[in-house]
Design an enzyme around this catalytic site. Structure first.
Site, PDB file in Angstrom:
ATOM      1  CD  GLU A   1       9.711  -3.943   1.407  1.00 14.72           C
ATOM      2  OE1 GLU A   1       9.133  -3.455   0.346  1.00 14.72           O
ATOM      3  OE2 GLU A   1       9.350  -4.803   1.949  1.00 14.72           O
TER       4      GLU A   1
ATOM      5  CD  GLU B   1       6.051  -2.890   5.420  1.00 20.09           C
ATOM      6  OE1 GLU B   1       5.578  -3.820   4.418  1.00 20.09           O
ATOM      7  OE2 GLU B   1       6.423  -1.910   5.053  1.00 20.09           O
TER       8      GLU B   1
HETATM    9  C1  BGC Z   1       5.568  -2.748   1.455  1.00 17.54           C
HETATM   10  C2  BGC Z   1       4.150  -2.437   1.736  1.00 17.54           C
HETATM   11  C3  BGC Z   1       3.315  -3.519   0.947  1.00 17.54           C
HETATM   12  C4  BGC Z   1       3.461  -4.818   1.653  1.00 17.54           C
HETATM   13  C5  BGC Z   1       2.684  -6.032   1.072  1.00 17.54           C
HETATM   14  C6  BGC Z   1       6.049  -4.236   1.451  1.00 17.54           C
HETATM   15  O1  BGC Z   1       6.820  -4.601   0.483  1.00 17.54           O
HETATM   16  O2  BGC Z   1       6.481  -2.058   2.211  1.00 17.54           O
HETATM   17  O3  BGC Z   1       4.051  -0.968   1.316  1.00 17.54           O
HETATM   18  O4  BGC Z   1       2.040  -2.952   1.076  1.00 17.54           O
HETATM   19  O5  BGC Z   1       4.879  -5.031   1.552  1.00 17.54           O
HETATM   20  O6  BGC Z   1       3.066  -6.154  -0.210  1.00 17.54           O
END
Ligand code: BGC
Length: 448
Positions: free
Chosen positions: A163, A353
């Protein structure tokens, strides 16, 4: 059809959010260590000093991953552990820590997916201007070379950056993440360019030292969801998804992905005027063949077509479900994100993610019951499955996160884990969603 037979079911974390042990075994200071020390920057003035104490509990954590049945684990390497001042001596103890983690993973048949940079920059480099410094791509190239030589015999899957929108946007433009600056376009656009150049150099280094590796790049998916399946609204969603308005370029997909995949910037003179003079030469470095495009997808926005052939954002109805971090629940993002991105960029998708913060507590029975997370995941994964059914090439899904952790500026107030962490004694308690996700993995998503 469903998920492919070799679908990679994983979970993800990042070094600063879980490791702790910030002053141990030669680790150098990071930008986040310093940012957390500035009063008021982080909710409750929390810091990553101890985080989940993963550094000392790596055996227990890998045991839990094995119990969960993970096929893969995505983690990041802390640059300040490997090269404490960013460019100088290598810290063998830092290498040893990741060697131990990697070996434990492999002994448990869990494939390591290594993220080279998930936001924790050596502080010494911050003092040299960080990504504003034209040398920064070469600092990153050397760091990647050290990683490739140390771990490339066992690690075959790499993500260069996680990101960039966030660590440049939230960190250097809006200033609510480390290093907490609010710089102008004049400074931030060259920084973004240097990050992409670093990505290109790192990709070449990985391919040189690890010919059988797979390399990807992860952005946050600012997904657009058509309000319905009409042709006009799908077209409008595509326009919105891949648009790059001057005041929103920092969050756009295209500013950060077109140079990497197509070797060219979106044609926006108001932004391009700030690129370094030699930027076109650099695009040859930036644009390297990749094996997958990673997207972190938590939510999306509804889009509909306007009469003049444009698009407009349709707000969610009052009372639309939200998560504990006040993000709208929008499961269709996990359908439209991979579908529209693979269509545009012609690369397999990895969901690097997805997950949600919920207000989890340990109940009187000693367990953590999190039906809302299970419901959230079920809805999102059904959409991902629908995308797979439609033939979208999806390789992997990494749940964010394996365990509760330091949620950056929100400190420990938001829990995203499948495993509950007690931050006083570091006790780990698998939540109900842990056992639910275990079934998803066992059945390759057939129980959804
Ligand atoms: C990031 C994580 C973060 C997650 C939840 C993503 O933007 O890569 O490090 O904890 O989102 O906010």
């Amino acid at each position: 059809m469903g998920f492919r037979k070799d679908f990679v079911w994983g979970a993800a974390t990042a070094a600063y959010q879980i490791e702790g042990a910030v002053n141990e075994d030669g680790r150098g200071l990071s930008n986040w260590d310093m940012f957390c020390r500035e009063p008021g920057r982080i909710l409750n003035n929390d810091t990553g000093d101890f985080a989940c104490d993963h550094y000392h509990r790596v055996e227990e954590d890998v045991r839990l991953m094995a119990e969960l049945g993970l096929k893969a684990y995505r983690f990041s390497v802390a640059w300040p552990r490997i090269i404490p001042d960013g460019t100088g001596e290598v810290n063998q103890k830092g290498i040893d820590f990741y060697n131990k983690l990697i070996d434990l993973l492999l002994q448990n048949n869990i494939e390591p997916y290594m993220t080279i940079f998930h936001w924790d920059l050596p502080y010494a480099l911050e003092e040299k201007g960080a990504w504003r410094n034209p040398e920064s791509p070469y600092w990153f190239e050397r760091y990647t070379e050290i990683i490739a030589k140390a771990f490339g015999d066992r690690v075959k899957n790499f993500v260069t950056f996680n990101e960039p929108q966030c660590f440049i946007g939230s960190g250097c433009f809006f200033g609510f993440h480390a290093p907490g600056r609010t710089l102008s376009h004049h400074e931030v656009i060259p920084m973004a360019h240097n990050v992409m150049k670093a990505h290109g150099l790192a990709t070449m280094v990985l391919r040189k030292y690890i010919p059988d590796c797979k390399v990807g790049y992860v952005t946050c998916g600012d997904v657009s969801i058509p309000v319905d399946n009409s042709k006009e609204n799908i077209e409008a969603a595509k326009k919105a998804y891949f648009d790059c308005p001057v005041d929103r370029w920092v969050w756009s997909t295209t500013w950060w992905t077109d140079p990497v995949i197509f070797g060219k910037y979106p044609d926006i003179p108001e932004l391009k005027q700030y690129l370094p003079k030699n930027y076109e030469e650099d695009l040859k470095i930036i644009c390297q063949p990749l094996d997958f495009l990673g997207q972190n997808i938590y939510n999306g926005k509804l889009i509909k077509a306007t009469a003049d052939g444009g698009y407009e954002h349709v707000p969610y109805e009052p009372g639309h479900p939200t998560t504990a971090s006040n993000w709208f629940v929008s499961p269709e993002a996990l359908y439209w994100g991979p579908k529209l991105c693979t269509e545009r960029y012609k690369l397999p998708t990895m969901i690097a993610e997805n997950g949600t913060a919920m207000t989890d507590v340990v109940s009187l029975d000693g367990k953590v019951h999190d039906p809302s997370r299970i419901d959230y995941l079920n809805r999102y994964l059904l959409n991902l499955k629908k995308a797979a059914d439609d033939g979208v090439d999806i390789l992997a899904y990494f749940h964010w996160s394996l365990m509760d952790n330091l949620e950056w500026s929100n400190g420990y107030s938001q829990r995203f884990g499948l495993i509950y962490i007690d931050y006083v004694n570091f006790k780990r308690t698998p939540k109900d969603s842990f056992y639910w996700y275990k079934k998803v993995i066992e059945t390759n998503g057939e129980n959804l």
